[in-house]
Write a protein that holds these residues in place. Structure first.
Motif, PDB file in Angstrom:
ATOM      1  N   ALA A   7       0.725  -1.166   0.045  1.00  0.00           N
ATOM      2  CA  ALA A   7       0.146  -0.126   0.067  1.00  0.00           C
ATOM      3  C   ALA A   7       1.003   1.269   0.013  1.00  0.00           C
ATOM      4  O   ALA A   7       1.743   1.174   0.722  1.00  0.00           O
ATOM      5  CB  ALA A   7      -1.031   0.043   1.247  1.00  0.00           C
ATOM      6  N   THR A   8       0.562   2.122  -0.921  1.00  0.00           N
ATOM      7  CA  THR A   8       1.336   3.290  -0.979  1.00  0.00           C
ATOM      8  C   THR A   8       0.412   4.460  -0.248  1.00  0.00           C
ATOM      9  O   THR A   8      -0.604   4.923  -0.655  1.00  0.00           O
ATOM     10  CB  THR A   8       1.699   3.714  -2.198  1.00  0.00           C
ATOM     11  N   VAL A   9       1.125   5.245   0.624  1.00  0.00           N
ATOM     12  CA  VAL A   9       0.356   6.311   1.335  1.00  0.00           C
ATOM     13  C   VAL A   9       1.027   7.567   0.602  1.00  0.00           C
ATOM     14  O   VAL A   9       2.135   7.828   0.965  1.00  0.00           O
ATOM     15  CB  VAL A   9       0.316   5.992   2.746  1.00  0.00           C
ATOM     16  N   ILE A  10       0.044   8.707   0.185  1.00  0.00           N
ATOM     17  CA  ILE A  10       0.784   9.685  -0.391  1.00  0.00           C
ATOM     18  C   ILE A  10       0.125  11.029   0.364  1.00  0.00           C
ATOM     19  O   ILE A  10      -1.207  11.137   0.184  1.00  0.00           O
ATOM     20  CB  ILE A  10       0.420   9.714  -1.940  1.00  0.00           C
ATOM     21  N   TRP A  11       0.768  11.953   0.735  1.00  0.00           N
ATOM     22  CA  TRP A  11       0.430  13.016   1.344  1.00  0.00           C
ATOM     23  C   TRP A  11       1.140  14.415   0.869  1.00  0.00           C
ATOM     24  O   TRP A  11       2.401  14.080   0.543  1.00  0.00           O
ATOM     25  CB  TRP A  11       0.310  13.015   2.804  1.00  0.00           C
ATOM     26  N   ARG A  25      -5.157  17.054   6.441  1.00  0.00           N
ATOM     27  CA  ARG A  25      -4.629  15.606   6.695  1.00  0.00           C
ATOM     28  C   ARG A  25      -5.032  14.758   5.639  1.00  0.00           C
ATOM     29  O   ARG A  25      -5.026  13.516   5.566  1.00  0.00           O
ATOM     30  CB  ARG A  25      -5.188  14.894   8.075  1.00  0.00           C
ATOM     31  N   SER A  26      -5.775  15.392   4.643  1.00  0.00           N
ATOM     32  CA  SER A  26      -6.028  14.496   3.305  1.00  0.00           C
ATOM     33  C   SER A  26      -5.120  13.648   2.691  1.00  0.00           C
ATOM     34  O   SER A  26      -4.077  14.339   2.402  1.00  0.00           O
ATOM     35  CB  SER A  26      -7.105  15.300   2.432  1.00  0.00           C
ATOM     36  N   HIS A  27      -5.241  12.692   2.255  1.00  0.00           N
ATOM     37  CA  HIS A  27      -4.118  11.918   1.735  1.00  0.00           C
ATOM     38  C   HIS A  27      -4.904  10.535   0.848  1.00  0.00           C
ATOM     39  O   HIS A  27      -5.786  10.823   0.680  1.00  0.00           O
ATOM     40  CB  HIS A  27      -2.909  11.271   2.546  1.00  0.00           C
ATOM     41  N   GLN A  28      -4.120  10.010   0.037  1.00  0.00           N
ATOM     42  CA  GLN A  28      -4.484   8.924  -0.821  1.00  0.00           C
ATOM     43  C   GLN A  28      -3.790   7.647  -0.353  1.00  0.00           C
ATOM     44  O   GLN A  28      -2.604   7.495  -0.017  1.00  0.00           O
ATOM     45  CB  GLN A  28      -4.251   9.329  -2.168  1.00  0.00           C
ATOM     46  N   TRP A  29      -4.513   6.331  -0.411  1.00  0.00           N
ATOM     47  CA  TRP A  29      -3.848   5.231  -0.274  1.00  0.00           C
ATOM     48  C   TRP A  29      -3.908   4.893  -1.741  1.00  0.00           C
ATOM     49  O   TRP A  29      -5.019   4.662  -2.288  1.00  0.00           O
ATOM     50  CB  TRP A  29      -4.878   4.371   0.718  1.00  0.00           C
ATOM     51  N   GLN A  30      -2.945   4.064  -2.178  1.00  0.00           N
ATOM     52  CA  GLN A  30      -2.938   3.483  -3.671  1.00  0.00           C
ATOM     53  C   GLN A  30      -2.418   2.013  -3.397  1.00  0.00           C
ATOM     54  O   GLN A  30      -1.603   1.895  -2.568  1.00  0.00           O
ATOM     55  CB  GLN A  30      -1.670   4.203  -4.516  1.00  0.00           C
ATOM     56  N   PHE A  31      -3.253   1.104  -4.020  1.00  0.00           N
ATOM     57  CA  PHE A  31      -2.995  -0.306  -3.959  1.00  0.00           C
ATOM     58  C   PHE A  31      -2.469  -0.923  -4.944  1.00  0.00           C
ATOM     59  O   PHE A  31      -2.473  -0.434  -6.162  1.00  0.00           O
ATOM     60  CB  PHE A  31      -4.096  -0.904  -3.490  1.00  0.00           C
ATOM     61  N   GLY A  34      -4.486  -1.190  -8.399  1.00  0.00           N
ATOM     62  CA  GLY A  34      -5.068  -0.011  -9.050  1.00  0.00           C
ATOM     63  C   GLY A  34      -5.871   0.901  -8.391  1.00  0.00           C
ATOM     64  O   GLY A  34      -6.359   2.173  -8.608  1.00  0.00           O
ATOM     65  N   ALA A  35      -6.247   0.334  -7.149  1.00  0.00           N
ATOM     66  CA  ALA A  35      -7.459   1.145  -6.474  1.00  0.00           C
ATOM     67  C   ALA A  35      -6.821   2.312  -5.585  1.00  0.00           C
ATOM     68  O   ALA A  35      -5.799   2.106  -5.147  1.00  0.00           O
ATOM     69  CB  ALA A  35      -8.142   0.291  -5.299  1.00  0.00           C
ATOM     70  N   THR A  36      -7.462   3.425  -5.841  1.00  0.00           N
ATOM     71  CA  THR A  36      -6.953   4.609  -4.833  1.00  0.00           C
ATOM     72  C   THR A  36      -8.135   4.994  -4.142  1.00  0.00           C
ATOM     73  O   THR A  36      -9.124   5.096  -4.498  1.00  0.00           O
ATOM     74  CB  THR A  36      -6.577   5.701  -5.794  1.00  0.00           C
ATOM     75  N   VAL A  37      -7.833   5.426  -2.776  1.00  0.00           N
ATOM     76  CA  VAL A  37      -8.954   5.513  -1.882  1.00  0.00           C
ATOM     77  C   VAL A  37      -8.663   6.920  -1.158  1.00  0.00           C
ATOM     78  O   VAL A  37      -7.253   6.891  -0.773  1.00  0.00           O
ATOM     79  CB  VAL A  37      -9.035   4.449  -0.733  1.00  0.00           C
ATOM     80  N   ALA A  38      -9.510   7.755  -1.229  1.00  0.00           N
ATOM     81  CA  ALA A  38      -9.375   8.882  -0.461  1.00  0.00           C
ATOM     82  C   ALA A  38      -9.301   8.809   1.359  1.00  0.00           C
ATOM     83  O   ALA A  38      -9.932   7.964   1.549  1.00  0.00           O
ATOM     84  CB  ALA A  38     -10.658   9.800  -0.769  1.00  0.00           C
ATOM     85  N   ALA A  39      -8.436   9.176   1.744  1.00  0.00           N
ATOM     86  CA  ALA A  39      -8.109   8.955   3.196  1.00  0.00           C
ATOM     87  C   ALA A  39      -7.982   9.993   3.949  1.00  0.00           C
ATOM     88  O   ALA A  39      -7.641  11.202   3.404  1.00  0.00           O
ATOM     89  CB  ALA A  39      -6.927   8.096   3.447  1.00  0.00           C
ATOM     90  N   SER A  40      -7.992  10.308   5.264  1.00  0.00           N
ATOM     91  CA  SER A  40      -7.731  11.394   6.116  1.00  0.00           C
ATOM     92  C   SER A  40      -7.689  10.832   7.537  1.00  0.00           C
ATOM     93  O   SER A  40      -8.071  10.058   7.807  1.00  0.00           O
ATOM     94  CB  SER A  40      -8.882  12.305   6.006  1.00  0.00           C
ATOM     95  N   SER A  41      -7.419  12.063   8.457  1.00  0.00           N
ATOM     96  CA  SER A  41      -7.444  11.644   9.768  1.00  0.00           C
ATOM     97  C   SER A  41      -8.947  11.492  10.216  1.00  0.00           C
ATOM     98  O   SER A  41      -9.876  12.059   9.530  1.00  0.00           O
ATOM     99  CB  SER A  41      -6.740  12.678  10.866  1.00  0.00           C
ATOM    100  N   SER A  42      -9.205  10.785  11.078  1.00  0.00           N
ATOM    101  CA  SER A  42     -10.761  11.010  11.710  1.00  0.00           C
ATOM    102  C   SER A  42     -11.221  12.278  12.105  1.00  0.00           C
ATOM    103  O   SER A  42     -10.322  13.029  12.873  1.00  0.00           O
ATOM    104  CB  SER A  42     -11.088  10.132  12.783  1.00  0.00           C
TER     105      SER A  42
END
Length: 164
Positions: A7-11, A25-31, A34-42
């Motif tokens: 998993a690659t985490v990009i901020w 704190r918004s960032h991306q998870w890339q798998f 090919g899936a990319t997921v919008a991620a952030s702190s809670s």
């Protein structure tokens, strides 16, 4: 079965100052698939607007991963036993609390699976309970909760230092 999962985490800071502690704190998870997921702190941890409530936070992902692993094992075991599952839904809930050292942790995850079976191929309640027990025992993630985590940092610097 030795496997490697990535998993690659990009901020990226963008235009936020960062040093004033007012940064997103918004960032991306890339798998690897090919899936990319919008991620952030809670937003429960870092208030809006510095968190993105629409994104997946690490605590949610942890709970979803545990639920998903359990479900996948459950489906495999049900299929092998000859029970036809039509639908599986789990509204899993994770609870944060301090541990014995006072660190905030996900102290409890409650899986709440509802399984709908084909009438002609359904287990008894006792068999269902045993299936869930076996799925929990087999789940890679449930067995990994005390995983050892290493960190191997790499330092890179943009531009040159002022006054150099």
């Amino acid at each position: 079965m030795a496997a490697s999962h990535t998993a690659t985490v990009i901020w990226t800071r963008g235009t936020d100052d960062f040093l004033d502690k007012r940064y997103h704190r918004s960032h991306q998870w890339q798998f690897d698939g090919g899936a990319t997921v919008a991620a952030s702190s809670s937003p429960h941890v870092v208030p809006l607007p510095y968190s993105d409530a629409a994104a997946v936070d690490p605590e949610e992902a942890y709970i979803a991963a545990l639920s998903s692993c359990h479900m996948l094992w459950f489906l495999d075991l049900a299929s092998r036993a000859g029970w036809r599952v039509n639908r599986y839904t789990d509204a899993a809930v994770g609870t944060m609390a301090p541990d014995a050292q006072g660190r905030l942790i996900v102290s409890h995850v409650q899986l709440r699976p509802v399984t709908v079976f084909d009438a002609a191929h359904a287990p008894t309640e006792a068999a269902l309970t045993e299936l869930h027990h076996r799925a929990h025992e087999a789940c890679f993630l449930a067995n990994s909760v005390k995983t050892h985590i290493d960190c191997s940092p790499v330092l890179e610097v943009d531009g040159t230092a002022e006054g150099a």
